[in-house]
Motif scaffolding. Structure first.
Motif, short mmCIF file in Angstrom:
data_model
loop_
_atom_site.label_atom_id
_atom_site.label_comp_id
_atom_site.label_asym_id
_atom_site.label_seq_id
_atom_site.Cartn_x
_atom_site.Cartn_y
_atom_site.Cartn_z
N LEU A 35 0.81 -1.22 0.00
CA LEU A 35 0.00 0.00 0.00
C LEU A 35 0.84 1.27 0.00
N VAL A 39 -2.70 6.62 4.92
CA VAL A 39 -3.11 7.94 5.42
C VAL A 39 -4.51 7.91 6.02
N TYR A 40 -5.26 6.85 5.79
CA TYR A 40 -6.64 6.81 6.28
C TYR A 40 -7.07 5.38 6.49
N ASP A 42 -10.63 3.15 7.69
CA ASP A 42 -12.06 3.15 7.97
C ASP A 42 -12.40 1.82 8.64
N SER A 58 -11.75 -0.16 5.20
CA SER A 58 -10.81 0.09 4.10
C SER A 58 -9.60 0.83 4.63
N GLU A 60 -6.40 3.44 3.05
CA GLU A 60 -6.01 4.22 1.89
C GLU A 60 -4.58 4.70 2.02
N SER A 61 -3.85 4.63 0.91
CA SER A 61 -2.59 5.33 0.81
C SER A 61 -2.82 6.41 -0.24
N ALA A 64 -3.52 4.39 -3.45
CA ALA A 64 -4.39 3.20 -3.50
C ALA A 64 -5.44 3.18 -2.40
N VAL A 65 -6.57 2.51 -2.69
CA VAL A 65 -7.60 2.23 -1.69
C VAL A 65 -7.75 0.73 -1.66
N ASP A 67 -10.01 -2.45 0.15
CA ASP A 67 -11.05 -2.95 1.06
C ASP A 67 -10.42 -3.97 2.01
#
Lengths: 128, 365
Positions: A35, A39-40, A42, A58, A60-61, A64-65, A67
């Motif tokens: 990844l 940064v995020y 969920d 999920s 996120e970089s 990329a996201v 699941d």
């Protein structure tokens, strides 16, 4: 690339640490490396019931996201707020401070179907 | 016997082996195998904002356009005023389709009266070569020199100091060409960049690039890839072809009217552009700052009060602002209102607001 021997793994790159009927879940060192800087993150609400292979959140970089798929079935008893506030923990310590959620297993035998560390390593090496 | 299709192999810059040996995450981009990051995008962005970074951007197209008709040709093909360029001067400009759609954004430098250097997007290299050649006056020679040289971007508040430590003794003014010595190698430089920081873009012979690259890193420049390059330019609110700019977008809605020198026509696309400018209305490029760190992605719808306002063109997490940011084409009325919006991220609602651009302005520029 580290894959602790005492954990079980899924083909979608999640790990499980079992303690009684409580399963702590996160993503593997291989996954966080793929990844890049996360940064995020969920995560589900506590109390929700998640089923095997259901999307539970999920990550996120920048580029990329991804699941997240639950390796097991049960009720979410705890989520890692620290990982939400500081998602870089998932990159730095994917197996310890970067854990994601804890599930109370309905069926203890569900983990038997998961991969061992050796099997997971074989899987990721063959995938390349 | 069945025919098999051999895929065209990716092109390699002169520093390709170095990137691989350094463990860079590589990705195909515009037909080239390019480094996205070495250690991590955020780390590289911070290095450029605080010290200096070095980027291998040798994939970008470089053309020499010469001849008695070179200036009139470029004046007709570009929206800015080529005629105003002094020797060694450069300008940011656009080439348009007759309907006002953008073929590319590029920089044109004047080397001498009848000789120009063009630096264009890698993704548009062939397209532009064809376009310029097809529209060239009788005495124009167009030469694609891309693979003969390397192009390195040295960017950041310490960029000039690092170049100075390798022998560069004086630097050209902003957007101008010059020559400097870097570790004994004569390099052509321009005082330009795509990061919003001061710095140099360095052109040197391909076979001399590696030692200079190594020395710049030794002196403190952080190797940076296309990932950090995208985040840096987004923080500075610079457009990227294929996102904010395309043949389906025009300079007016992209916020690039300032590049167009209307009185220096005729240029291809001028009539259409004048109609667009007169028309008013339509959409305009705006900045979004998000409430959460989830990254907005190209193509995601932007809404307010359940009404669709527009679409995201680019998004990133900005380590400099410690927030996620985006550019989007929105209905003209919304901009300037600092209005709250929602981005539809694959069914999930992400909240943010419209804000002024740029997101970041460096003190070094």
């Amino acid at each position: 690339m580290e894959h602790p021997a005492e954990l079980k793994y899924s083909k979608s790159h999640e790990w499980v640490r079992l303690d009684g009927n409580l399963a702590t879940i996160g993503i593997t060192d291989y996954a966080q490396n793929e990844l890049g800087d996360i940064v995020y993150c969920d995560l589900p609400e506590v109390g929700r019931t998640i089923h095997h292979e259901e999307v539970f959140g999920s990550v996120e970089s920048v580029k990329a996201v991804s699941d997240l798929f639950s390796p097991v079935t049960g009720e979410v008893t705890e989520i890692n707020e620290e990982a939400i506030d500081s998602p870089e923990l998932i990159n730095e310590d994917p197996y310890t401070s970067g854990w994601m959620m804890i599930i109370a297993l309905e069926d203890m035998h569900e983990v038997d179907a998961l991969l061992t560390a050796d099997q997971y390593e074989e899987f990721i090496n063959s995938d390349v | 016997m069945a025919e098999s299709i051999t895929p065209t192999p990716l092109l390699h810059t002169p520093l390709h082996a170095w990137h691989q040996a350094a463990g860079a995450r590589m990705v195909p981009f515009a037909g080239w195998d390019m480094p996205v990051y070495y250690g991590g995008i955020s780390r590289e962005v911070q290095a450029v904002r605080q010290r200096a970074g070095i980027f291998d951007v040798s994939h970008m197209g470089r053309f020499e356009v010469r001849g008695a008709d070179a200036e009139t040709t470029l004046q007709r093909l570009t929206v800015n005023n080529v005629g105003a360029l002094p020797p060694l001067g450069g300008q940011y400009t656009l080439m348009l389709q007759p309907d006002g759609g953008i073929l590319d954004d590029l920089i044109v430098y004047r080397r001498e009266e009848n000789g120009f250097l063009l630096v264009v997007n890698a993704s548009n290299r062939l397209k532009l070569l064809t376009w310029i050649t097809e529209h060239a006056g009788p005495d124009v020679q167009v030469e694609d020199t891309t693979t003969e040289t390397a192009l390195l971007a040295l960017q950041g508040p310490e960029a000039l100091q690092i170049a100075g430590s390798l022998g560069a003794s004086s630097f050209p003014g902003r957007f101008s060409l010059g020559k400097v010595l870097l570790d004994g190698v004569v390099c052509e430089v321009s005082r330009t960049g795509y990061t919003g920081e001061d710095g140099l873009e360095i052109i040197l012979p391909a076979d001399q690039a590696l030692p200079v690259w190594d020395k710049l890193i030794e002196r403190g420049a952080q190797p940076c890839g296309l990932g950090s390059r995208d985040t840096l330019r987004l923080e500075a609110a610079y457009c990227l072809y294929g996102h904010e700019l395309s043949e389906e977008t025009n300079p007016v809605e992209a916020g690039l009217s300032w590049v167009v020198k209307w009185e220096n026509g005729p240029f291809i696309g001028q009539e259409a552009l004048l109609e667009i400018r007169k028309g008013g209305g339509g959409r305009i490029l705006a900045g979004l700052e998000m409430d959460e760190k989830s990254v907005p992605r190209q193509g995601q719808p932007v809404l307010a009060a359940a009404q669709e306002l527009g679409t995201i063109t680019s998004g990133t997490f900005s380590p400099t602002l410690d927030k996620s940011i985006a550019l989007a084409y929105l209905h003209r009325d919304v901009r300037g209102l600092e209005a709250p919006v929602e981005v539809d991220a694959g069914g999930k609602v992400r909240r943010g607001r419209v804000r002024k651009l740029p997101f970041y302005r460096s003190k070094s520029l």
